[in-house]
Scaffold this active site. Sequence first.
Site, mmCIF file in Angstrom:
data_model
loop_
_atom_site.group_PDB
_atom_site.id
_atom_site.type_symbol
_atom_site.label_atom_id
_atom_site.label_comp_id
_atom_site.label_asym_id
_atom_site.label_seq_id
_atom_site.Cartn_x
_atom_site.Cartn_y
_atom_site.Cartn_z
ATOM 1 N N PHE A 1 3.270 -8.290 -9.282
ATOM 2 C CA PHE A 1 4.654 -8.919 -8.694
ATOM 3 C C PHE A 1 5.022 -10.657 -9.845
ATOM 4 C CE2 PHE A 1 3.138 -8.344 -5.669
ATOM 5 C CZ PHE A 1 4.771 -8.866 -4.372
ATOM 6 N N PHE B 1 -3.532 0.241 6.979
ATOM 7 C CA PHE B 1 -3.863 -1.941 6.339
ATOM 8 C C PHE B 1 -5.370 -1.693 5.067
ATOM 9 C CE2 PHE B 1 -2.490 -2.515 11.122
ATOM 10 C CZ PHE B 1 -1.197 -2.600 10.832
ATOM 11 N N LYS C 1 0.991 -1.237 0.164
ATOM 12 C CA LYS C 1 -0.193 0.138 -0.161
ATOM 13 C C LYS C 1 0.695 1.193 -0.456
ATOM 14 C CE LYS C 1 -2.764 0.486 3.726
ATOM 15 N NZ LYS C 1 -1.195 1.218 4.042
#
Length: 556
Positions: free
Chosen positions: A381, A301, A71
């Site tokens: 990724f 979060f 994040k």
Amino acid sequence: MKTDVQIAQEATMKPISEVAESIGLLEDELELYGKYKAKVSLGVFDRLKDKPDGKLILVTAINPTPAGEGKTTTNIGLSMGLNKLGKKTITALREPSLGPSFGVKGGAAGGGYAQVVPMEDINLHFTGDFHAITSAHSLLAALLDNHIHQGNALNIDTRRIAWKRVVDMNDRALRNIVIGLGGRTEGVPRQDGFDITVASEIMAILCLANDLDDLKERLGNMVVAYNLEGEPVRAKDLEATGALALILKDAIKPNLVQTLENTPALIHGGPFANIAHGCNSILATKMALKLGDYAVTEAGFGADLGAEKFFDIKCRFAGLKPAAAVIVATVRALKMHGGVAKADLGTENLNALEKGLENLEKHIENVGKFGVPSVVAINKFPTDTQAELDLVFQKVKALGAEVAISDVWANGGEGGVELAKKVIEVVESKESNFKTLYDVELPIKEKIEKIAKEVYGADGVTFTKGAEKMIKTLEGLGLDKMPICMAKTQYSLSDDASLLGRPSGFNITVRELRLSAGAGFIVALTGEVMTMPGLPKVPAANKMDILPDGTIVGLF
């Protein structure tokens, strides 16, 4: 492959005075902390009071997993991408806490080629803000116990002390302690305990204050104990307000640093989102809005914690209207939410991904409840397959949200251009109809139930006897008309960390309520969440060192 700290150490930083000049700050508005860090004077607000605000972008995420979501990295990369597209952009972030830096994380200043620098300073002592907050908190604790020792003129009930001590470190041995042992001259014996500094009410107040006067008023209103008649005893009753504000006189000023690509970054405050409200300071965010076309901020979060508190607490108090929200997800994390073990995340698994996408779906729904348009950022990724990426894109578009690839870890601002274009498109084409989830005038139980049912997807809320008693106390004192700050595990939409994905058929258990009258909210502790974390079996600190030439190693 280079580590984050190696990449950061190779960065070509501009003198912070040049970074400040690029966003219109004046020389006398800076207080230099060396060559690459500075405090910014609050006088900026008076000078720019008539300047229209820029657009506010919130970066949030799905529920975090050990697979990683990125994040903060996405926030930094997006801000650099927006600058590449000609939008003057400032990122506004929280300061890392020493506890998790030495515990699990090893640092929290972004990653790869999307970092804020000087990374080592930011992850360690920085400009001393956290030390000032710890010292202010400790002073109030000392004044409280000294008042009791010196005769207790306020008739404080020593069985109802609400003010714990704090330290910016993960130290489970301090959760429950006994103080005042050793005889009559050593204070009054009682049970006490420590929270981590980022859970301190003073941390929350620093981040929610609009100016110095507001800071002082909030500090004075903090309830530290109750007297024998059951009435609250506040910091101002102990005549502590002035001294506390004095300790925080520099800490209240936002810190200016830069990204690896010299994008300005205002980093200020650092409350956790699982046990506090999880947002950087209102002052830093408002300053970014005055100085830039876009202000990119974050909330800790998943969107069930950070974004909900950003909307219901920070935006409510500051009068902010976010233009859009970016929800960060990774294929790896979504597969973990779909039941795949961490060791198997590199293998394509469309069935697990489909299941895990339910978590992302809930977060998209939640952001929509606040009337804010959302963009999903897929943090890329190397193990992601085209089929997996296609599935995510199809699902997100079917839900009515926008989606873009973020490749900022590997490619910095260039890897954030696709996401930046999508954010600009959404901001310029979709109206934000921002609204909070609940009215603060509602009863405490109704506010908690609204969050639990609408944001978490719970069937209901169970309150322990202790929580029920505190609710009655707060209602009797007229201290119930405040927002709720939920303290909950970050790993699940529920209060059970093992329930991944989008759980259903569960209740949230509120075991304790704590009043943060100065901050202006009520903390509801759920499940097993703790306000003083512990260290893991092998702390990140064990791999850190400084070499004879001053080079730092092991810091993420």
